[in-house]
Design a protein around this motif. Structure first.
Motif, mmCIF file in Angstrom:
data_model
loop_
_atom_site.group_PDB
_atom_site.id
_atom_site.type_symbol
_atom_site.label_atom_id
_atom_site.label_comp_id
_atom_site.label_asym_id
_atom_site.label_seq_id
_atom_site.Cartn_x
_atom_site.Cartn_y
_atom_site.Cartn_z
ATOM 1 N N LEU A 127 13.498 2.697 -8.524
ATOM 2 C CA LEU A 127 12.780 3.790 -7.883
ATOM 3 C C LEU A 127 11.325 3.804 -8.323
ATOM 4 O O LEU A 127 10.421 4.017 -7.502
ATOM 5 N N THR A 128 11.108 3.568 -9.602
ATOM 6 C CA THR A 128 9.735 3.569 -10.114
ATOM 7 C C THR A 128 8.914 2.474 -9.460
ATOM 8 O O THR A 128 7.755 2.686 -9.069
ATOM 9 N N ARG A 129 9.520 1.291 -9.321
ATOM 10 C CA ARG A 129 8.800 0.183 -8.687
ATOM 11 C C ARG A 129 8.445 0.526 -7.248
ATOM 12 O O ARG A 129 7.345 0.199 -6.777
ATOM 13 N N GLY A 130 9.372 1.175 -6.542
ATOM 14 C CA GLY A 130 9.115 1.543 -5.151
ATOM 15 C C GLY A 130 7.955 2.523 -5.030
ATOM 16 O O GLY A 130 7.063 2.359 -4.186
ATOM 17 N N LYS A 131 7.952 3.546 -5.884
ATOM 18 C CA LYS A 131 6.870 4.528 -5.860
ATOM 19 C C LYS A 131 5.543 3.887 -6.260
ATOM 20 O O LYS A 131 4.505 4.156 -5.655
ATOM 21 N N GLN A 132 5.608 3.041 -7.270
ATOM 22 C CA GLN A 132 4.378 2.385 -7.722
ATOM 23 C C GLN A 132 3.821 1.462 -6.645
ATOM 24 O O GLN A 132 2.601 1.368 -6.471
ATOM 25 N N ALA A 133 4.713 0.788 -5.925
ATOM 26 C CA ALA A 133 4.256 -0.111 -4.860
ATOM 27 C C ALA A 133 3.550 0.677 -3.757
ATOM 28 O O ALA A 133 2.518 0.235 -3.225
ATOM 29 N N GLN A 135 2.052 3.676 -4.087
ATOM 30 C CA GLN A 135 0.790 4.154 -4.627
ATOM 31 C C GLN A 135 -0.238 3.026 -4.708
ATOM 32 O O GLN A 135 -1.415 3.226 -4.419
ATOM 33 N N GLN A 136 0.229 1.837 -5.102
ATOM 34 C CA GLN A 136 -0.689 0.708 -5.224
ATOM 35 C C GLN A 136 -1.226 0.289 -3.865
ATOM 36 O O GLN A 136 -2.403 -0.079 -3.732
ATOM 37 N N PHE A 137 -0.374 0.345 -2.854
ATOM 38 C CA PHE A 137 -0.818 -0.001 -1.503
ATOM 39 C C PHE A 137 -1.969 0.902 -1.083
ATOM 40 O O PHE A 137 -3.008 0.430 -0.586
ATOM 41 N N PHE A 138 -1.793 2.211 -1.283
ATOM 42 C CA PHE A 138 -2.843 3.142 -0.877
ATOM 43 C C PHE A 138 -4.062 3.053 -1.796
ATOM 44 O O PHE A 138 -5.195 3.231 -1.348
ATOM 45 N N ALA A 139 -3.832 2.776 -3.070
ATOM 46 C CA ALA A 139 -4.963 2.600 -3.985
ATOM 47 C C ALA A 139 -5.816 1.405 -3.553
ATOM 48 O O ALA A 139 -7.051 1.471 -3.565
ATOM 49 N N ASP A 140 -5.156 0.319 -3.163
ATOM 50 C CA ASP A 140 -5.887 -0.855 -2.684
ATOM 51 C C ASP A 140 -6.678 -0.514 -1.417
ATOM 52 O O ASP A 140 -7.806 -0.992 -1.222
ATOM 53 N N LEU A 141 -6.056 0.320 -0.552
ATOM 54 C CA LEU A 141 -6.719 0.734 0.673
ATOM 55 C C LEU A 141 -7.979 1.542 0.354
ATOM 56 O O LEU A 141 -9.036 1.361 0.972
ATOM 57 N N VAL A 142 -7.860 2.430 -0.621
ATOM 58 C CA VAL A 142 -9.010 3.253 -1.029
ATOM 59 C C VAL A 142 -10.114 2.381 -1.616
ATOM 60 O O VAL A 142 -11.301 2.539 -1.293
ATOM 61 N N GLU A 143 -9.732 1.446 -2.478
ATOM 62 C CA GLU A 143 -10.732 0.563 -3.071
ATOM 63 C C GLU A 143 -11.437 -0.272 -2.001
ATOM 64 O O GLU A 143 -12.641 -0.528 -2.083
ATOM 65 N N ARG A 144 -10.685 -0.684 -0.992
ATOM 66 C CA ARG A 144 -11.285 -1.426 0.107
ATOM 67 C C ARG A 144 -12.294 -0.545 0.845
ATOM 68 O O ARG A 144 -13.376 -1.000 1.241
ATOM 69 N N GLY A 145 -11.933 0.732 0.992
ATOM 70 C CA GLY A 145 -12.840 1.678 1.637
ATOM 71 C C GLY A 145 -14.111 1.897 0.828
ATOM 72 O O GLY A 145 -15.202 2.071 1.384
#
Length: 216
Positions: A127-133, A135-145
């Protein structure tokens, strides 16, 4: 995974068992869900179910796999945002496609949500890996922005990722409520209002709030 005997069942009976199991696990957390209720609704003996699945956990995991499969199929069918699309264009596309999934398969969506945030037999690390994945997806999106200049450099990446993820997880129920359709009845009614002009305007408004904020 189910035993081969499950896939050898007539399609109508197999689907009935799945529908009853999906309904039970969508309404209740894992611990509260009852195999007895599932077999009673399906009109089969409890022993018969154990000819198809090892145990309750096996059935539950299969439903989670089914939810993931349906979501992947819908995303594969969708016209994706272009690779060079801006952050907010990509975000709008994600909102629309995840809403389509929630509205078409509301009970499967609820099972996935309960697995992530309620009691579940899945290991904590899964479950932790799923949530982290997520969050990481959106974090990468924000950094790209930030790199493209669409987002201010001082914006907290983790906070923005949390907001995007939270909005996405409730999108289907929010749209169903606005359309005046109980989310649990959308699938059976055959109404998927994602392409309605009113719903498209809602996507635009949400993106506008995220992009430009609330201050005057």
């Amino acid at each position: 995974m189910p035993f081969p005997t499950f896939f050898n069942l007539p399609e109508e009976k197999r689907q009935l068992i799945l529908d009853c199991a999906i309904e039970e696990f969508a309404q209740k957390d894992y611990d509260s869900a009852s195999i007895s209720q599932i077999v009673a609704r399906a009109g089969i003996a409890k022993g018969s179910l154990y000819q198809y699945f090892t145990d309750k956990s096996d059935l539950y995991r299969y439903l989670l796999d089914l939810a993931a499969q349906k979501k992947a199929e819908m995303l594969a069918e969708a016209q994706p945002a272009t690779p060079d699309a801006g952050l907010f264009t990509t975000l709008r596309w994600l909102f629309q496609e995840m809403a389509r999934f929630e509205l078409r398969y509301p009970q499967l969506a609820k099972i996935g949500y309960r697995a992530a945030y309620g009691k579940s037999p899945l290991p904590d690390e899964t479950l932790t890996r799923g949530k982290q994945a997520t969050q990481q997806f959106f974090a990468d999106l924000v950094e790209r922005g930030k790199r493209s200049g669409e987002i201010r450099p001082e914006v907290d990446t983790a906070g923005a990722a949390f907001i995007f993820s939270a909005v996405l997880s409730q999108m289907g129920e929010f749209l169903a409520a606005r359309a005046g359709i109980p989310v649990g009845e959308i699938g059976s009614s055959g109404r998927y209002p994602v392409q309605d002009a009113q719903v498209q305007e809602t996507f635009d408004q949400l993106i506008s709030i995220l992009q430009f904020g609330l201050a005057r």
